[in-house]
Design a protein around this motif. Sequence first.
Motif, PDB file in Angstrom:
ATOM      1  N   LYS A   1      -2.870   8.689   4.542  1.00 39.99           N
ATOM      2  CA  LYS A   1      -3.753   8.619   3.685  1.00 39.99           C
ATOM      3  C   LYS A   1      -3.569   7.728   2.386  1.00 39.99           C
ATOM      4  O   LYS A   1      -2.283   7.603   2.173  1.00 39.99           O
ATOM      5  CB  LYS A   1      -4.440   9.933   3.239  1.00 39.99           C
ATOM      6  N   LYS A   2      -4.612   7.079   2.024  1.00 40.72           N
ATOM      7  CA  LYS A   2      -4.294   5.965   0.983  1.00 40.72           C
ATOM      8  C   LYS A   2      -4.140   6.772  -0.333  1.00 40.72           C
ATOM      9  O   LYS A   2      -4.519   7.884  -0.436  1.00 40.72           O
ATOM     10  CB  LYS A   2      -5.281   4.879   0.725  1.00 40.72           C
TER      11      LYS A   2
ATOM     12  N   SER B   1      -8.469   8.458   0.807  1.00 40.03           N
ATOM     13  CA  SER B   1      -9.291   8.067   2.339  1.00 40.03           C
ATOM     14  C   SER B   1      -8.296   7.813   3.345  1.00 40.03           C
ATOM     15  O   SER B   1      -7.100   7.534   3.191  1.00 40.03           O
ATOM     16  CB  SER B   1     -10.017   6.408   2.005  1.00 40.03           C
ATOM     17  N   THR B   2      -8.310   7.853   4.811  1.00 41.18           N
ATOM     18  CA  THR B   2      -7.667   7.753   5.662  1.00 41.18           C
ATOM     19  C   THR B   2      -7.358   6.263   5.999  1.00 41.18           C
ATOM     20  O   THR B   2      -8.128   5.411   6.080  1.00 41.18           O
ATOM     21  CB  THR B   2      -8.235   8.482   7.176  1.00 41.18           C
ATOM     22  N   TYR B   3      -6.261   5.980   5.908  1.00 39.17           N
ATOM     23  CA  TYR B   3      -5.694   4.660   6.419  1.00 39.17           C
ATOM     24  C   TYR B   3      -5.247   4.449   7.862  1.00 39.17           C
ATOM     25  O   TYR B   3      -5.799   3.585   8.575  1.00 39.17           O
ATOM     26  CB  TYR B   3      -4.310   4.319   5.610  1.00 39.17           C
ATOM     27  N   GLN B   4      -4.526   5.542   8.526  1.00 38.86           N
ATOM     28  CA  GLN B   4      -4.441   5.536   9.723  1.00 38.86           C
ATOM     29  C   GLN B   4      -4.437   7.020  10.212  1.00 38.86           C
ATOM     30  O   GLN B   4      -4.042   7.769   9.543  1.00 38.86           O
ATOM     31  CB  GLN B   4      -3.181   4.903  10.376  1.00 38.86           C
TER      32      GLN B   4
ATOM     33  N   LEU C   1       1.016  -1.160   0.052  1.00 42.45           N
ATOM     34  CA  LEU C   1      -0.070  -0.038  -0.087  1.00 42.45           C
ATOM     35  C   LEU C   1       0.707   1.273  -0.024  1.00 42.45           C
ATOM     36  O   LEU C   1       2.044   1.182   0.507  1.00 42.45           O
ATOM     37  CB  LEU C   1      -0.944  -0.029   1.132  1.00 42.45           C
TER      38      LEU C   1
END
Length: 100
Positions: A61-62, A66-69, A47
């Motif tokens: 963010k990816k 979108s938020t990943y962590q 990723l």
Amino acid sequence: MGLYVIHHSPERQTSGAVQFKPRTMLFTYHEGGAWEMEAGDATHTKLNGSYEVHDTELIMKKTDGSTYQDFTVEFRNDGKEMVMRDKRSIVTASKVEATP
């Protein structure tokens, strides 16, 4: 417990790498605000995306935005231990010396 290695390399412009439970997951953070993750298991999942740091908050963010962590990061024991917390988990990593 995992490990983290903070180093600078003009060739790769890497500002840090975090590995959790050796050979399971490696995160690399680049100075330009990009991150990469590679799983060391049979899936070899990869990723990547962007990150921002605000005081003690690390937002990853990816590539789709979108938020990943969203972690709160704390360093303890004179920087020898890193603690990353989010709403669901606490991740601890210990500092080791980088090998050339």
